[in-house]
Design a protein around this motif. Structure first.
Motif, PDB file in Angstrom:
ATOM      1  N   LYS A 104     -21.961  12.593 -34.517  1.00  0.00           N
ATOM      2  CA  LYS A 104     -20.660  11.787 -35.610  1.00  0.00           C
ATOM      3  C   LYS A 104     -19.564  13.129 -35.959  1.00  0.00           C
ATOM      4  CE  LYS A 104     -21.914   6.467 -36.495  1.00  0.00           C
ATOM      5  NZ  LYS A 104     -22.851   7.289 -35.995  1.00  0.00           N
ATOM      6  N   VAL A 105     -18.856  12.752 -36.099  1.00  0.00           N
ATOM      7  CA  VAL A 105     -17.201  13.948 -36.836  1.00  0.00           C
ATOM      8  C   VAL A 105     -16.797  12.688 -37.814  1.00  0.00           C
ATOM      9  CG1 VAL A 105     -15.667  13.101 -34.584  1.00  0.00           C
ATOM     10  CG2 VAL A 105     -15.513  15.270 -36.175  1.00  0.00           C
ATOM     11  N   LEU A 106     -16.192  14.173 -38.494  1.00  0.00           N
ATOM     12  CA  LEU A 106     -14.905  12.925 -39.682  1.00  0.00           C
ATOM     13  C   LEU A 106     -14.212  13.649 -39.839  1.00  0.00           C
ATOM     14  CD1 LEU A 106     -15.827  12.100 -43.380  1.00  0.00           C
ATOM     15  CD2 LEU A 106     -13.875  13.352 -42.252  1.00  0.00           C
ATOM     16  N   PRO A 107     -12.665  13.531 -39.187  1.00  0.00           N
ATOM     17  CA  PRO A 107     -11.910  13.999 -38.864  1.00  0.00           C
ATOM     18  C   PRO A 107     -10.666  14.904 -40.221  1.00  0.00           C
ATOM     19  CG  PRO A 107     -11.332  12.122 -38.017  1.00  0.00           C
ATOM     20  CD  PRO A 107     -12.681  12.184 -38.375  1.00  0.00           C
ATOM     21  N   MET A 108     -10.478  15.875 -40.036  1.00  0.00           N
ATOM     22  CA  MET A 108      -9.452  15.722 -41.300  1.00  0.00           C
ATOM     23  C   MET A 108      -8.200  16.639 -40.374  1.00  0.00           C
ATOM     24  SD  MET A 108     -10.796  14.480 -43.851  1.00  0.00           S
ATOM     25  CE  MET A 108      -9.613  15.321 -45.155  1.00  0.00           C
ATOM     26  N   ASN A 109      -7.483  17.671 -41.176  1.00  0.00           N
ATOM     27  CA  ASN A 109      -6.416  18.563 -40.787  1.00  0.00           C
ATOM     28  C   ASN A 109      -6.722  19.531 -41.249  1.00  0.00           C
ATOM     29  OD1 ASN A 109      -5.302  15.855 -40.824  1.00  0.00           O
ATOM     30  ND2 ASN A 109      -5.283  15.704 -42.921  1.00  0.00           N
ATOM     31  N   THR A 110      -7.150  20.202 -42.642  1.00  0.00           N
ATOM     32  CA  THR A 110      -6.884  21.682 -42.487  1.00  0.00           C
ATOM     33  C   THR A 110      -8.168  22.106 -42.776  1.00  0.00           C
ATOM     34  OG1 THR A 110      -7.270  21.380 -45.067  1.00  0.00           O
ATOM     35  CG2 THR A 110      -4.268  21.387 -44.025  1.00  0.00           C
ATOM     36  N   GLY A 111      -8.454  23.110 -43.186  1.00  0.00           N
ATOM     37  CA  GLY A 111      -9.958  24.145 -43.057  1.00  0.00           C
ATOM     38  C   GLY A 111     -10.238  23.523 -43.871  1.00  0.00           C
ATOM     39  N   ALA A 112      -8.795  24.093 -45.597  1.00  0.00           N
ATOM     40  CA  ALA A 112     -10.510  23.801 -46.604  1.00  0.00           C
ATOM     41  C   ALA A 112     -10.849  22.303 -47.101  1.00  0.00           C
ATOM     42  CB  ALA A 112      -8.899  24.076 -47.588  1.00  0.00           C
ATOM     43  N   GLU A 113      -9.468  21.650 -46.177  1.00  0.00           N
ATOM     44  CA  GLU A 113      -9.957  20.335 -46.184  1.00  0.00           C
ATOM     45  C   GLU A 113     -11.175  19.860 -45.620  1.00  0.00           C
ATOM     46  OE1 GLU A 113      -7.344  17.179 -45.772  1.00  0.00           O
ATOM     47  OE2 GLU A 113      -6.528  18.772 -44.414  1.00  0.00           O
ATOM     48  N   ALA A 114     -11.779  20.411 -44.558  1.00  0.00           N
ATOM     49  CA  ALA A 114     -13.004  19.986 -43.911  1.00  0.00           C
ATOM     50  C   ALA A 114     -14.086  20.949 -44.438  1.00  0.00           C
ATOM     51  CB  ALA A 114     -12.774  20.798 -42.464  1.00  0.00           C
ATOM     52  N   VAL A 115     -13.883  22.105 -45.589  1.00  0.00           N
ATOM     53  CA  VAL A 115     -14.791  22.571 -46.431  1.00  0.00           C
ATOM     54  C   VAL A 115     -15.509  21.452 -47.295  1.00  0.00           C
ATOM     55  CG1 VAL A 115     -15.495  24.371 -48.217  1.00  0.00           C
ATOM     56  CG2 VAL A 115     -14.507  24.545 -45.720  1.00  0.00           C
ATOM     57  N   GLU A 116     -14.195  20.535 -48.350  1.00  0.00           N
ATOM     58  CA  GLU A 116     -14.640  20.154 -48.819  1.00  0.00           C
ATOM     59  C   GLU A 116     -15.121  18.956 -48.430  1.00  0.00           C
ATOM     60  OE1 GLU A 116     -13.677  20.617 -52.183  1.00  0.00           O
ATOM     61  OE2 GLU A 116     -11.668  21.422 -52.597  1.00  0.00           O
ATOM     62  N   ASP A 233     -19.723  27.440 -41.690  1.00  0.00           N
ATOM     63  CA  ASP A 233     -18.434  27.926 -41.414  1.00  0.00           C
ATOM     64  C   ASP A 233     -17.516  28.111 -40.580  1.00  0.00           C
ATOM     65  OD1 ASP A 233     -14.934  27.579 -42.271  1.00  0.00           O
ATOM     66  OD2 ASP A 233     -15.681  28.041 -43.636  1.00  0.00           O
ATOM     67  N   GLU A 234     -17.670  27.471 -39.126  1.00  0.00           N
ATOM     68  CA  GLU A 234     -17.132  28.129 -38.226  1.00  0.00           C
ATOM     69  C   GLU A 234     -15.428  28.066 -37.938  1.00  0.00           C
ATOM     70  OE1 GLU A 234     -18.718  30.097 -35.057  1.00  0.00           O
ATOM     71  OE2 GLU A 234     -20.597  29.232 -35.305  1.00  0.00           O
ATOM     72  N   ILE A 235     -14.440  27.580 -39.290  1.00  0.00           N
ATOM     73  CA  ILE A 235     -13.152  27.488 -38.588  1.00  0.00           C
ATOM     74  C   ILE A 235     -12.641  28.500 -38.062  1.00  0.00           C
ATOM     75  CG2 ILE A 235     -11.173  27.332 -40.053  1.00  0.00           C
ATOM     76  CD1 ILE A 235     -12.151  25.536 -42.686  1.00  0.00           C
ATOM     77  N   GLN A 236     -12.574  29.757 -38.330  1.00  0.00           N
ATOM     78  CA  GLN A 236     -11.924  30.889 -37.801  1.00  0.00           C
ATOM     79  C   GLN A 236     -13.128  31.675 -36.794  1.00  0.00           C
ATOM     80  OE1 GLN A 236     -10.760  35.447 -38.964  1.00  0.00           O
ATOM     81  NE2 GLN A 236     -11.311  34.568 -40.775  1.00  0.00           N
ATOM     82  N   THR A 237     -14.429  31.338 -36.191  1.00  0.00           N
ATOM     83  CA  THR A 237     -15.751  32.197 -35.634  1.00  0.00           C
ATOM     84  C   THR A 237     -15.687  30.990 -34.495  1.00  0.00           C
ATOM     85  OG1 THR A 237     -17.375  31.496 -36.728  1.00  0.00           O
ATOM     86  CG2 THR A 237     -16.377  33.486 -37.940  1.00  0.00           C
ATOM     87  N   GLY A 238     -14.897  29.917 -34.747  1.00  0.00           N
ATOM     88  CA  GLY A 238     -15.527  28.719 -33.718  1.00  0.00           C
ATOM     89  C   GLY A 238     -14.078  28.948 -32.496  1.00  0.00           C
ATOM     90  N   ILE A 239     -14.952  28.234 -31.332  1.00  0.00           N
ATOM     91  CA  ILE A 239     -13.512  27.779 -29.927  1.00  0.00           C
ATOM     92  C   ILE A 239     -13.927  28.834 -29.422  1.00  0.00           C
ATOM     93  CG2 ILE A 239     -11.526  26.474 -29.611  1.00  0.00           C
ATOM     94  CD1 ILE A 239     -13.037  24.906 -31.771  1.00  0.00           C
ATOM     95  N   PRO A 268     -26.237  24.388 -36.503  1.00  0.00           N
ATOM     96  CA  PRO A 268     -26.384  23.816 -38.356  1.00  0.00           C
ATOM     97  C   PRO A 268     -25.932  22.242 -38.437  1.00  0.00           C
ATOM     98  CG  PRO A 268     -24.432  24.680 -37.716  1.00  0.00           C
ATOM     99  CD  PRO A 268     -25.374  24.493 -36.049  1.00  0.00           C
ATOM    100  N   ASP A 269     -26.365  22.219 -39.820  1.00  0.00           N
ATOM    101  CA  ASP A 269     -26.888  20.884 -39.622  1.00  0.00           C
ATOM    102  C   ASP A 269     -25.368  19.555 -39.929  1.00  0.00           C
ATOM    103  OD1 ASP A 269     -30.119  19.851 -40.049  1.00  0.00           O
ATOM    104  OD2 ASP A 269     -29.002  21.738 -41.733  1.00  0.00           O
ATOM    105  N   ILE A 270     -24.513  20.483 -40.825  1.00  0.00           N
ATOM    106  CA  ILE A 270     -23.166  20.261 -40.730  1.00  0.00           C
ATOM    107  C   ILE A 270     -22.229  21.196 -39.765  1.00  0.00           C
ATOM    108  CG2 ILE A 270     -20.917  19.758 -42.585  1.00  0.00           C
ATOM    109  CD1 ILE A 270     -23.534  18.933 -44.733  1.00  0.00           C
ATOM    110  N   LEU A 271     -21.338  21.081 -38.928  1.00  0.00           N
ATOM    111  CA  LEU A 271     -20.850  22.572 -38.820  1.00  0.00           C
ATOM    112  C   LEU A 271     -19.231  21.746 -38.758  1.00  0.00           C
ATOM    113  CD1 LEU A 271     -19.885  24.276 -36.894  1.00  0.00           C
ATOM    114  CD2 LEU A 271     -19.859  22.426 -34.711  1.00  0.00           C
ATOM    115  N   ILE A 272     -18.525  22.771 -39.490  1.00  0.00           N
ATOM    116  CA  ILE A 272     -17.517  23.126 -40.511  1.00  0.00           C
ATOM    117  C   ILE A 272     -15.916  23.517 -38.520  1.00  0.00           C
ATOM    118  CG2 ILE A 272     -14.734  23.234 -42.267  1.00  0.00           C
ATOM    119  CD1 ILE A 272     -17.765  24.163 -43.788  1.00  0.00           C
ATOM    120  N   LEU A 273     -14.900  22.630 -38.245  1.00  0.00           N
ATOM    121  CA  LEU A 273     -14.158  23.386 -37.528  1.00  0.00           C
ATOM    122  C   LEU A 273     -12.586  23.585 -38.480  1.00  0.00           C
ATOM    123  CD1 LEU A 273     -15.933  22.424 -34.302  1.00  0.00           C
ATOM    124  CD2 LEU A 273     -16.318  24.478 -35.325  1.00  0.00           C
TER     125      LEU A 273
END
Length: 427
Positions: A104-116, A233-239, A268-273
């Motif tokens: 599953k994915v929970l979609p958000m908008n910004t990186g900081a929102e995804a970390v929260e 937290d792969e916001i910067q390192t991912g993709i 990861p158990d939880i992946l942040i993008l």
């Protein structure tokens, strides 16, 4: 104010200075156009972009496939809120979960929102699945981290400039040194209410610090042993930035061997993008997890008016397709090695550069001066004069992260610019 026909860079800078909050310190370059690896300022000067909007523009500026997806969807439907279904979100959710291998994915908008979001999911899982008493969950974080600038996130930051006079701070976090498995195990032994550990696979903002080869795998194994969630937290390192689809993985949509071998794979158990998940075209972020974790979130417990909007879904789908179709992970891997090889050749006879480090096309050079000095900033100013844009981090470190669509010839031209510029600062 000057007319738009006559307005120049200084005029735009003055407008921001007068009417905008002073929460950034940009290089004095005013950009008005981007295409691939290039950007142009308002006077028409052309530059190589070696920052990629902090790795948001991995697919290059204004990639035609992503722009077409944006335009086509914008002409049909942009926002419904999550009060209703839309015809883009479901297909996107199926695509991205398959792409990265989660339920599953929970979609958000910004990186900081995804970390929260990841923090909230981790805590709720700890109370409802692990049995930690409510309000007692603790999440382990690493020193010198950068996960955003919300009140919760700065509560566990080492950056006093980001923290000072923004308290009181949020509790529930334990800081340990980065790349230290032994101390993480000590924390797990000493504290019974650990819910998870939040880690950047490479600490980008701290200066592109890359951990030891087995660090992430060993962290994951400890998480499994102690029933703790591994949050990446792969916001910067991912993709594709680091030469594989994710920096934590040793298997991806590549047709060649990744820099990270199968023996170091740590799902990861939880992946942040975030960032490049939309190619820099639109704010999109995502938190991915399997059902046993994600299903703790029920209606009304988390969300966003814009999270999962049809425009974001269409853009992100196209952006991820570009990564696979154009083999950007493979290109980042090949060009990153070339960049480090060339910079290491230069460093052998340099007094101004101490070392180069990184993975894929996320790299940094350490300038032989103090963090308080202006040398790295002065070098970046000279680089801009010579047609290449980069930015210092932590005073004496310069991060180099061009778009992943860069060609070998373009990279070698950039290396030439960098070495020529550094030569002007040799003592």
């Amino acid at each position: 104010m000057p007319t738009l026909e006559k307005i120049n860079s200084n005029d735009f800078i003055n407008l921001e200075d007068q009417f905008g909050a002073h929460n950034y310190h940009p290089l004095p370059v005013v950009l008005s156009k981007g295409d691939g690896v290039y950007v142009w300022d308002v006077e028409g000067k052309k530059y190589f972009d070696f920052l990629s909007a902090y790795s948001a523009v991995n697919q290059g500026h204004c990639h035609p496939k992503i722009i077409n997806a944006l335009v086509n969807q914008a002409q049909k439907l942009t926002l419904t809120s999550r009060a209703f279904y839309n015809d883009q979100l479901g297909p996107y959710e199926k695509y991205i979960t398959s792409y990265f291998g989660f339920d599953k994915v929970l979609p958000m908008n910004t990186g900081a929102e995804a970390v929260e979001t990841a923090i909230k999911i981790c805590r709720k899982w700890a109370y409802e699945k692990k049995g930690i008493p409510e309000h007692q969950a603790q999440i382990v974080v690493c020193e010198n981290n950068f996960h955003g600038r919300t009140t919760t996130i700065i509560s566990f930051s080492n950056d006093e400039n980001a923290r000072k006079n923004f308290g009181p701070y949020t509790e529930g976090f334990i800081k340990i040194p980065y790349d230290n498995v032994a101390l993480f195990k000590e924390v797990l032994e000493a504290h019974k209410n650990i819910a998870g550990i939040l880690v950047e696979p490479i600490q980008g903002e701290a200066g592109v610090y890359t951990p030891s080869e087995t660090y992430l795998k060993e962290i994951k194994e400890l998480c499994t042993d102690y029933n703790v969630l591994f949050i990446a937290d792969e916001i910067q390192t991912g993709i594709a930035r680091t030469g594989s689809l994710l920096a934590v993985c040793g298997q991806c949509n590549c047709d060649a061997t990744c820099e990270r071998s199968e023996s170091t794979y740590a799902k990861p158990d939880i992946l942040i993008l975030g960032k490049a998940i939309s190619g820099g075209v639109y704010p999109v972020s995502a938190v991915l997890a399997d059902n046993a974790i994600m299903n703790v979130i029920k209606p009304g417990q988390h969300g966003s008016t814009f999270g999962g909007n049809p425009l974001a879904a269409a853009v992100a789908t196209a952006a991820l397709q570009v990564v696979e179709e154009e083999k950007l992970a493979q290109n980042a891997r090949k060009l990153g090695k070339l960049f480090r090889d060339k910079m290491n050749e230069y460093i052998q006879n340099s007094t101004i550069v101490q070392l180069v480090r990184g993975r894929g096309l996320l790299n940094a050079i350490v300038i032989n001066d103090t963090e308080e000095s202006s040398t790295a900033w002065d070098i970046c100013m000279k680089l801009a004069q010579n047609g290449l844009l980069a930015k210092p981090t932590h005073g004496n470190i310069i991060r180099f992260a061009p778009p992943l669509v860069m060609t070998e010839d373009e990279l070698l031209e950039c290396v030439s610019i960098i070495c020529k510029t550094l030569a002007e600062f040799e003592r």
